[in-house]
Write an enzyme that holds these catalytic residues in place. Structure first.
Site, PDB file in Angstrom:
ATOM      1  N   CYS A  10      42.940  47.422  43.422  1.00 31.61           N
ATOM      2  CA  CYS A  10      43.235  45.992  43.277  1.00 31.61           C
ATOM      3  C   CYS A  10      44.027  45.805  41.986  1.00 31.61           C
ATOM      4  O   CYS A  10      44.421  46.780  41.350  1.00 31.61           O
ATOM      5  CB  CYS A  10      41.964  45.135  43.324  1.00 31.61           C
ATOM      6  SG  CYS A  10      40.847  45.310  41.926  1.00 31.61           S
ATOM      7  N   ARG A  16      37.396  43.414  42.874  1.00 29.35           N
ATOM      8  CA  ARG A  16      37.350  43.843  44.272  1.00 29.35           C
ATOM      9  C   ARG A  16      37.219  45.349  44.458  1.00 29.35           C
ATOM     10  O   ARG A  16      36.360  45.816  45.202  1.00 29.35           O
ATOM     11  CB  ARG A  16      38.598  43.337  45.011  1.00 29.35           C
ATOM     12  CG  ARG A  16      38.679  41.826  45.047  1.00 29.35           C
ATOM     13  CD  ARG A  16      40.022  41.343  45.547  1.00 29.35           C
ATOM     14  NE  ARG A  16      41.057  41.635  44.565  1.00 29.35           N
ATOM     15  CZ  ARG A  16      42.358  41.454  44.756  1.00 29.35           C
ATOM     16  NH1 ARG A  16      42.789  40.993  45.917  1.00 29.35           N
ATOM     17  NH2 ARG A  16      43.235  41.722  43.810  1.00 29.35           N
ATOM     18  N   ASP A 120      41.050  37.466  45.565  1.00 31.20           N
ATOM     19  CA  ASP A 120      40.607  37.852  44.227  1.00 31.20           C
ATOM     20  C   ASP A 120      39.678  36.770  43.687  1.00 31.20           C
ATOM     21  O   ASP A 120      40.112  35.647  43.435  1.00 31.20           O
ATOM     22  CB  ASP A 120      41.812  38.016  43.309  1.00 31.20           C
ATOM     23  CG  ASP A 120      41.468  38.686  41.997  1.00 31.20           C
ATOM     24  OD1 ASP A 120      40.267  38.754  41.649  1.00 31.20           O
ATOM     25  OD2 ASP A 120      42.398  39.145  41.315  1.00 31.20           O
TER      26      ASP A 120
END
Length: 153
Positions: A10, A16, A120
């Site tokens: 990410c 994440r 996100d």
């Protein structure tokens, strides 16, 4: 191609991808797949930092400890060895491919389901957002492992 290693990616490697690494690592242990699983970032914003406190909390609520993880930036030399490189969203995938990684190895996690991006939670910064991302990751990872032949549907 036999899958032996998976890298989750990410933007900052604090929200994440650490959660994805934690969930996939638990699945790996429970099923005795003997995979190498790791995570990293496309940016250097948080290098050396632990996962976001809300990511740690969401994982802990689900019986997973990710507090030992540290953010690192993807490296075109050392990370080429991974069999699969799994991006959390379209922007991450684009950034990974721009670094020269083999497009046959790079996928967006959502490609194993309905092609959605994993949002996100960093910007919303609520416990609820991080828990929702955890639940989505768990579902998408299960779909990924089914698609790869590790699990039965």
């Amino acid at each position: 191609m036999k899958i032996r290693s998976i890298l989750f990616v990410c933007k900052g490697n604090i929200c994440r991808s650490p959660l994805a690494e934690g969930i996939a690592s638990r699945m790996n242990e429970e099923n005795k797949w003997n995979l190498t699983i790791s995570s990293c970032a496309t940016s250097a914003y948080h290098v050396g930092n632990p996962p976001h406190d809300k990511s740690i909390k969401a994982a802990k609520l689900n019986g997973i400890d990710i507090s030992h993880q540290r953010s690192r930036r993807i490296n075109v030399y050392s990370d080429m060895e991974f069999d699969l490189i799994i991006a959390m969203d379209s922007e991450n995938k684009r950034d990974i491919l721009a670094l020269g990684f083999d497009k046959e190895k790079v996928f967006k996690l959502g490609e194993f389901s309905n092609n959605e991006d994993v949002p996100d939670p960093y910007y919303e910064n609520t416990d609820r957002a991080f828990l929702q991302v955890y639940e989505l990751l768990e579902k998408l990872l299960k779909n990924m492992f089914i698609s790869l032949g590790f699990l039965e549907s």
